[in-house]
Design a protein around this motif. Structure first.
Motif, PDB file in Angstrom:
ATOM      1  N   ASP A 138       0.804  -1.233   0.000  1.00  0.00           N
ATOM      2  CA  ASP A 138       0.000   0.000   0.000  1.00  0.00           C
ATOM      3  C   ASP A 138       0.839   1.286   0.000  1.00  0.00           C
ATOM      4  OD1 ASP A 138      -1.816   2.034   0.437  1.00  0.00           O
ATOM      5  OD2 ASP A 138      -2.618   1.211   2.295  1.00  0.00           O
ATOM      6  N   VAL A 139       0.680   2.100  -1.075  1.00  0.00           N
ATOM      7  CA  VAL A 139       1.351   3.398  -1.139  1.00  0.00           C
ATOM      8  C   VAL A 139       0.345   4.546  -1.084  1.00  0.00           C
ATOM      9  CG1 VAL A 139       3.343   2.532  -2.440  1.00  0.00           C
ATOM     10  CG2 VAL A 139       1.373   3.465  -3.676  1.00  0.00           C
ATOM     11  N   ILE A 140      -0.936   4.227  -1.113  1.00  0.00           N
ATOM     12  CA  ILE A 140      -1.972   5.262  -1.127  1.00  0.00           C
ATOM     13  C   ILE A 140      -1.926   6.036   0.198  1.00  0.00           C
ATOM     14  CG2 ILE A 140      -4.438   5.747  -1.447  1.00  0.00           C
ATOM     15  CD1 ILE A 140      -2.988   4.391  -3.881  1.00  0.00           C
ATOM     16  N   GLY A 141      -1.916   7.349   0.088  1.00  0.00           N
ATOM     17  CA  GLY A 141      -1.842   8.213   1.268  1.00  0.00           C
ATOM     18  C   GLY A 141      -0.421   8.605   1.640  1.00  0.00           C
ATOM     19  N   LYS A 142       0.564   7.925   1.068  1.00  0.00           N
ATOM     20  CA  LYS A 142       1.964   8.274   1.367  1.00  0.00           C
ATOM     21  C   LYS A 142       2.358   9.523   0.586  1.00  0.00           C
ATOM     22  CE  LYS A 142       3.545   3.536   2.209  1.00  0.00           C
ATOM     23  NZ  LYS A 142       3.614   3.532   3.626  1.00  0.00           N
ATOM     24  N   ASN A 143       3.272  10.268   1.161  1.00  0.00           N
ATOM     25  CA  ASN A 143       3.818  11.432   0.492  1.00  0.00           C
ATOM     26  C   ASN A 143       5.254  11.103   0.091  1.00  0.00           C
ATOM     27  OD1 ASN A 143       5.165  13.996  -0.005  1.00  0.00           O
ATOM     28  ND2 ASN A 143       3.291  14.913   0.771  1.00  0.00           N
ATOM     29  N   PRO A 144       5.514  11.006  -1.210  1.00  0.00           N
ATOM     30  CA  PRO A 144       6.857  10.610  -1.665  1.00  0.00           C
ATOM     31  C   PRO A 144       7.879  11.743  -1.695  1.00  0.00           C
ATOM     32  CG  PRO A 144       5.353  10.733  -3.513  1.00  0.00           C
ATOM     33  CD  PRO A 144       4.551  11.059  -2.296  1.00  0.00           C
ATOM     34  N   SER A 145       7.731  12.728  -0.827  1.00  0.00           N
ATOM     35  CA  SER A 145       8.648  13.872  -0.836  1.00  0.00           C
ATOM     36  C   SER A 145      10.097  13.454  -0.582  1.00  0.00           C
ATOM     37  CB  SER A 145       8.213  14.916   0.182  1.00  0.00           C
ATOM     38  OG  SER A 145       8.178  14.351   1.477  1.00  0.00           O
ATOM     39  N   THR A 146      10.309  12.392   0.186  1.00  0.00           N
ATOM     40  CA  THR A 146      11.671  11.915   0.421  1.00  0.00           C
ATOM     41  C   THR A 146      12.029  10.761  -0.510  1.00  0.00           C
ATOM     42  OG1 THR A 146      10.913  10.421   2.157  1.00  0.00           O
ATOM     43  CG2 THR A 146      11.651  12.613   2.839  1.00  0.00           C
ATOM     44  N   GLY A 147      11.119  10.402  -1.396  1.00  0.00           N
ATOM     45  CA  GLY A 147      11.359   9.331  -2.364  1.00  0.00           C
ATOM     46  C   GLY A 147      10.883   7.983  -1.844  1.00  0.00           C
ATOM     47  N   LEU A 148      10.077   7.303  -2.636  1.00  0.00           N
ATOM     48  CA  LEU A 148       9.639   5.958  -2.277  1.00  0.00           C
ATOM     49  C   LEU A 148      10.724   4.957  -2.646  1.00  0.00           C
ATOM     50  CD1 LEU A 148       5.896   5.653  -3.382  1.00  0.00           C
ATOM     51  CD2 LEU A 148       6.808   6.013  -1.103  1.00  0.00           C
ATOM     52  N   LYS A 149      10.954   4.009  -1.760  1.00  0.00           N
ATOM     53  CA  LYS A 149      11.906   2.925  -2.007  1.00  0.00           C
ATOM     54  C   LYS A 149      11.339   1.646  -1.418  1.00  0.00           C
ATOM     55  CE  LYS A 149      15.777   5.665  -0.786  1.00  0.00           C
ATOM     56  NZ  LYS A 149      17.014   5.712  -0.048  1.00  0.00           N
ATOM     57  N   VAL A 150      11.744   0.516  -1.991  1.00  0.00           N
ATOM     58  CA  VAL A 150      11.342  -0.762  -1.419  1.00  0.00           C
ATOM     59  C   VAL A 150      12.164  -1.012  -0.156  1.00  0.00           C
ATOM     60  CG1 VAL A 150      10.579  -1.756  -3.617  1.00  0.00           C
ATOM     61  CG2 VAL A 150      12.934  -2.058  -2.905  1.00  0.00           C
ATOM     62  N   LYS A 151      11.642  -1.850   0.723  1.00  0.00           N
ATOM     63  CA  LYS A 151      12.321  -2.132   1.993  1.00  0.00           C
ATOM     64  C   LYS A 151      13.732  -2.662   1.784  1.00  0.00           C
ATOM     65  CE  LYS A 151       8.296  -2.734   4.910  1.00  0.00           C
ATOM     66  NZ  LYS A 151       7.484  -3.611   5.730  1.00  0.00           N
ATOM     67  N   LYS A 152      13.918  -3.438   0.729  1.00  0.00           N
ATOM     68  CA  LYS A 152      15.229  -4.010   0.433  1.00  0.00           C
ATOM     69  C   LYS A 152      16.285  -2.924   0.199  1.00  0.00           C
ATOM     70  CE  LYS A 152      16.819  -7.965  -2.171  1.00  0.00           C
ATOM     71  NZ  LYS A 152      16.486  -8.940  -3.195  1.00  0.00           N
ATOM     72  N   ASP A 153      15.823  -1.736  -0.209  1.00  0.00           N
ATOM     73  CA  ASP A 153      16.722  -0.610  -0.471  1.00  0.00           C
ATOM     74  C   ASP A 153      16.671   0.427   0.644  1.00  0.00           C
ATOM     75  OD1 ASP A 153      17.319  -1.821  -2.898  1.00  0.00           O
ATOM     76  OD2 ASP A 153      15.856  -0.633  -4.025  1.00  0.00           O
ATOM     77  N   GLY A 154      16.119   0.052   1.798  1.00  0.00           N
ATOM     78  CA  GLY A 154      16.051   0.960   2.936  1.00  0.00           C
ATOM     79  C   GLY A 154      14.795   1.813   2.987  1.00  0.00           C
ATOM     80  N   GLY A 155      13.809   1.518   2.162  1.00  0.00           N
ATOM     81  CA  GLY A 155      12.565   2.283   2.155  1.00  0.00           C
ATOM     82  C   GLY A 155      11.491   1.620   2.994  1.00  0.00           C
ATOM     83  N   GLU A 156      10.253   2.015   2.749  1.00  0.00           N
ATOM     84  CA  GLU A 156       9.139   1.489   3.542  1.00  0.00           C
ATOM     85  C   GLU A 156       8.075   0.780   2.709  1.00  0.00           C
ATOM     86  OE1 GLU A 156       6.325   5.373   3.954  1.00  0.00           O
ATOM     87  OE2 GLU A 156       8.025   5.298   5.314  1.00  0.00           O
ATOM     88  N   VAL A 157       8.347   0.542   1.424  1.00  0.00           N
ATOM     89  CA  VAL A 157       7.376  -0.108   0.543  1.00  0.00           C
ATOM     90  C   VAL A 157       7.704  -1.595   0.424  1.00  0.00           C
ATOM     91  CG1 VAL A 157       6.407  -0.163  -1.790  1.00  0.00           C
ATOM     92  CG2 VAL A 157       7.034   2.029  -0.753  1.00  0.00           C
ATOM     93  N   ASP A 158       6.706  -2.442   0.699  1.00  0.00           N
ATOM     94  CA  ASP A 158       6.869  -3.887   0.524  1.00  0.00           C
ATOM     95  C   ASP A 158       6.922  -4.216  -0.956  1.00  0.00           C
ATOM     96  OD1 ASP A 158       7.094  -5.166   2.979  1.00  0.00           O
ATOM     97  OD2 ASP A 158       4.939  -5.098   3.336  1.00  0.00           O
ATOM     98  N   ALA A 159       7.997  -4.856  -1.389  1.00  0.00           N
ATOM     99  CA  ALA A 159       8.135  -5.247  -2.788  1.00  0.00           C
ATOM    100  C   ALA A 159       7.240  -6.446  -3.079  1.00  0.00           C
ATOM    101  CB  ALA A 159       9.596  -5.607  -3.092  1.00  0.00           C
ATOM    102  N   ILE A 160       6.867  -6.585  -4.341  1.00  0.00           N
ATOM    103  CA  ILE A 160       6.108  -7.755  -4.781  1.00  0.00           C
ATOM    104  C   ILE A 160       7.032  -8.961  -4.649  1.00  0.00           C
ATOM    105  CG2 ILE A 160       4.920  -8.847  -6.718  1.00  0.00           C
ATOM    106  CD1 ILE A 160       4.479  -5.998  -7.843  1.00  0.00           C
ATOM    107  N   SER A 161       6.571 -10.001  -4.000  1.00  0.00           N
ATOM    108  CA  SER A 161       7.388 -11.203  -3.812  1.00  0.00           C
ATOM    109  C   SER A 161       7.861 -11.734  -5.159  1.00  0.00           C
ATOM    110  CB  SER A 161       6.580 -12.281  -3.098  1.00  0.00           C
ATOM    111  OG  SER A 161       6.114 -11.795  -1.859  1.00  0.00           O
ATOM    112  N   GLY A 162       9.166 -11.829  -5.326  1.00  0.00           N
ATOM    113  CA  GLY A 162       9.746 -12.343  -6.566  1.00  0.00           C
ATOM    114  C   GLY A 162       9.835 -11.307  -7.670  1.00  0.00           C
TER     115      GLY A 162
END
Length: 187
Positions: A138-162
């Motif tokens: 879920d990214v809805i409601g997030k503010n990407p002012s600091t840039g969205l990243k997947v958790k694997k890259d130190g962000g807070e977005v869960d990547a799609i498995s695989g």
């Protein structure tokens, strides 16, 4: 008894040329006949996506910001309530990934719809649902002012498995749209 036509190089070239010309004419005709319905279907898909990704609005206005197609949404009193931006990236696992991304007036993601993808069915093609409200990424409601990243890259977005590559491309697409929003939201 009729004489059998002799198979010569000239006869073969003439036959192949006629077949190629007829096939090319048929393809050109089909392309001509289907071009307008395809364009209308793509336009309807984009219009539907714009309405789906924006917060409630009374009036829409088309705009172009840094070459990106945008639609600004206004309230009845003329206040900007959101902006829909057509964004794309070539960094998906299957290459091109294109989406309509909506932002509210504060820059929070109000919605998105995938417009075009060549991602792997069952994996990266899940991007259309994976990042929607209530789902795992879920990214809805997030503010990407600091840039969205997947958790694997130190962000807070869960990547799609695989499908980390697709997930990274999706985050880049959202970040590109947000940059466009920043440039065009106050114009």
């Amino acid at each position: 008894m009729a004489k059998k036509a002799q198979s010569t190089l000239i006869n073969m070239l003439l036959s192949l040329t006629i077949i190629a010309v007829v096939a090319a004419a048929a393809l050109a005709f089909v392309s001509y006949v289907t071009a307008e319905p395809i364009a209308q279907a793509q336009k309807a898909k984009k219009e539907s996506a714009i309405k789906a990704v924006l917060p409630a609005f009374d009036r829409l206005e088309e705009a172009t910001v840094d070459g990106a197609a945008c639609t600004k949404a206004y309230s009845a009193d003329g206040q900007l309530v959101g902006m829909a931006i057509e964004a794309s990236t070539e960094k998906g696992f299957g290459g091109h990934l294109e989406a309509m991304v909506g932002f509210d007036a504060e820059g929070n993601i109000s919605g998105y719809q995938i417009l075009q993808t060549a991602e792997t069915p069952g994996l990266g093609a899940k991007a259309g649902e994976w990042f929607q409200k209530g789902n795992k990424g879920d990214v809805i409601g997030k503010n990407p002012s600091t840039g969205l990243k997947v958790k694997k890259d130190g962000g807070e977005v869960d990547a799609i498995s695989g499908s980390t590559i697709t997930s990274r491309a999706f985050c880049e697409l959202i970040n590109n749209a947000y940059n466009t929003f920043q440039k065009g939201g106050n114009q």
